[in-house]
Enzyme design. Structure first.
Site, PDB file in Angstrom:
ATOM      1  CB  ILE A  49      -0.969   0.021   1.201  1.00 25.99           C
ATOM      2  CG1 ILE A  49      -0.220  -0.264   2.501  1.00 25.99           C
ATOM      3  CG2 ILE A  49      -2.083  -0.996   1.006  1.00 25.99           C
ATOM      4  CD1 ILE A  49      -1.101  -0.252   3.740  1.00 25.99           C
ATOM      5  N   GLY A  50       2.158   1.094  -0.095  1.00 26.14           N
ATOM      6  CA  GLY A  50       3.025   2.250  -0.163  1.00 26.14           C
ATOM      7  C   GLY A  50       4.473   1.815  -0.236  1.00 26.14           C
ATOM      8  CB  CYS A  51       7.169   1.745  -1.947  1.00 31.20           C
ATOM      9  SG  CYS A  51       6.902   2.733  -3.423  1.00 31.20           S
ATOM     10  CG  ASN A  53      14.078   7.200  -0.062  1.00 29.06           C
ATOM     11  OD1 ASN A  53      14.099   6.869  -1.235  1.00 29.06           O
ATOM     12  ND2 ASN A  53      14.009   8.468   0.318  1.00 29.06           N
ATOM     13  CD  GLU A  56       7.171  -3.745  -1.320  1.00 24.88           C
ATOM     14  OE1 GLU A  56       7.420  -3.865  -2.520  1.00 24.88           O
ATOM     15  OE2 GLU A  56       6.484  -4.565  -0.676  1.00 24.88           O
ATOM     16  CG  ASP A 163      10.079  14.224   9.735  1.00 18.51           C
ATOM     17  OD1 ASP A 163      10.220  15.108   8.856  1.00 18.51           O
ATOM     18  OD2 ASP A 163       9.830  13.038   9.461  1.00 18.51           O
TER      19      ASP A 163
END
Length: 457
Positions: A49-51, A53, A56, A163
């Site tokens: 559902i995402g990736c 750096n 996954e 962040d």
């Protein structure tokens, strides 16, 4: 004469499968004989559902509770391993603080490290889009009051966050009792500001490599100064004004190189008077920024004073803290369509890695943003890993088009990874939940039977 030999062969044929089964049962994580990838004893890994750096992000399911979870996978041989450090920070934060995701498991999964976390709702950036990229003062104040408490709690655990950006603050999943709570996620860039051995504050330093997102980071961070508690609060102030104004004066700057553009962002930030930045908005917004920018490096912020600034303004405006955010009543996109929200509820690099001006090839997430926003670029020096496990910042910083300068080579998982052959394996859905393959946001799901929720006081 042949009987002993036949008996030996028979023993070999029967003991080998049993040994294989014992090996499989003793393995804490990995592929089962049926080809289903497991993390720990009870978390089944589903589709990607995402990736980013780091590797996954996978949808997962707790087979004991039928609850959906988020699973971050990072190659064990990563040149810049990050996941275990983030897990350690989550453990340091504990589970007592409000607005922190639960962490269920950390351990190996084949060739990867895996961390299993609570699945949350959309980010403030997603919701900002939904509200035409402007929040009302009431919504910003409800966000600000909560995030000051979140940051105070993080600081109380001897960590600075480093962040701040809208993609890292998420609401709870729809229909959940915590859906109105603003959560803070992704501690991949966090740092201990109290030395665990000496129990003393870290020393003031200069010429530090940059950590954070250029759009929101403090002026002192631009100047290469070591970050402390004051910088988290200043970055929050910039984000609050971003929500009120719709954009910040240092967005969309032109330059020949990324380094020059980054320098321009810092210069414009320094040269924009607080009075101009906060013009046409309540004086409390300017008071907040003046206070946090005047803090000493070692100084403990007066969080209660800052909260009182906003709560007094909130009451003077006659607002009710009913969590009726601007997005309440709007259809929130989900992987299976939209959910109408009931009005009753609702990077950079670590210092040890050199900075390289190499832009990420990841696409911007929002394909509907205006061409002006798509054309804006910021330098976002790379972090070791892009550690969001839930939503927006798995790709490059959206809308502003922030470029990540990647200093690690984690990349995406290899094509021969153990999850690759099973990324589309269906997860048996609970009766109330549907999951589709193409998910804009991985953090929330459409519920077939809408549950009534009470307004949180």
């Amino acid at each position: 004469m042949d009987h002993p030999s036949r008996e030996k062969d028979e023993r070999q044929r029967t003991t080998k499968p049993m040994a294989q089964r014992r090996e499989h049962c003793s393995r804490p994580s990995g592929s089962t004989s049926s080809g289903v990838l497991m993390v720990g004893p009870n978390f089944r890994v589903g589709k990607k559902i995402g990736c980013g750096n780091f590797g996954e992000l996978r949808l997962g399911k707790n087979l004991y509770t039928n609850e959906y979870v988020a699973i971050k996978l990072e190659p064990i041989k990563s040149r810049a391993p990050q996941l275990h450090l983030e897990y350690r920070f989550y453990k340091q934060l504990g589970s007592a603080g409000e607005g922190l995701p639960q962490v269920y498991y950390f351990g190996p999964c084949g060739k990867y490290n895996a961390m299993v976390l609570e699945l949350l709702g959309p980010s403030l950036e997603d919701l900002f889009d939904l509200c035409d990229r402007t929040f009302t003062l009431k919504t910003v104040l409800m966000i600000a009051i909560q995030l000051l408490s979140r940051m105070e709690y993080v600081h109380s655990k001897n960590l600075i966050y480093r962040d701040v950006k809208p993609e890292n603050f998420l609401i709870g999943r729809q229909g959940n009792k915590k859906e109105h709570v603003i959560h803070i996620i992704d501690f991949g860039l966090a740092k201990e500001y109290i030395d665990p051995e000496t129990k003393k504050h870290i020393p003031y330093r200069e010429h530090k490599s940059l950590t954070g997102t250029a759009r929101y980071m403090s002026i002192n961070t631009h100047l290469g100064k070591e970050q402390s508690r004051r910088d988290d609060l200043e970055a929050l102030g910039h984000m609050f004004m971003y929500f009120l104004r719709g954009s910040l004066p240092w967005q969309g700057l032109k330059a020949d190189t990324l380094k020059e553009r980054y320098q321009k962002i810092g210069d414009t930030k320094r040269n924009t008077p607080i009075e101009v930045l906060c013009e046409n908005f309540p004086e409390e917004m300017a008071t907040y920024l003046r206070y946090v920018r005047r803090l000493d490096f070692f100084e403990k912020p007066d969080y209660e004073y800052l909260r009182t600034l906003f709560t007094d303004l909130f009451e003077r405006k006659g607002y009710t803290f009913d969590y009726a955010y601007d997005w309440v009543g709007r259809p929130i996109p989900t992987p299976v369509g939209s959910v109408h929200v009931d009005s009753g509820a609702s990077a950079i690099t670590r210092e040890s890695h050199t900075h390289r001006d190499r832009p990420s090839q990841q696409p911007l997430r929002n394909q509907t943003a205006s061409s002006e926003r798509r054309g804006e670029w910021e330098i976002q020096p790379s972090r070791q890993t892009n550690t969001s496990y839930l939503t927006s910042h798995l790709a490059a910083d959206r809308h502003g088009g922030s470029v990540q300068v990647v200093s690690s080579t984690n990349g995406e998982l290899n094509v021969d990874d153990p999850t690759g052959a099973h990324s589309n394996a269906p997860i048996t859905a609970h009766a109330e939940v549907e999951v589709v393959e193409e998910a804009k946001c991985c953090c929330f799901f459409k519920r077939k039977r809408k549950k009534t929720t009470q307004r949180h006081k």
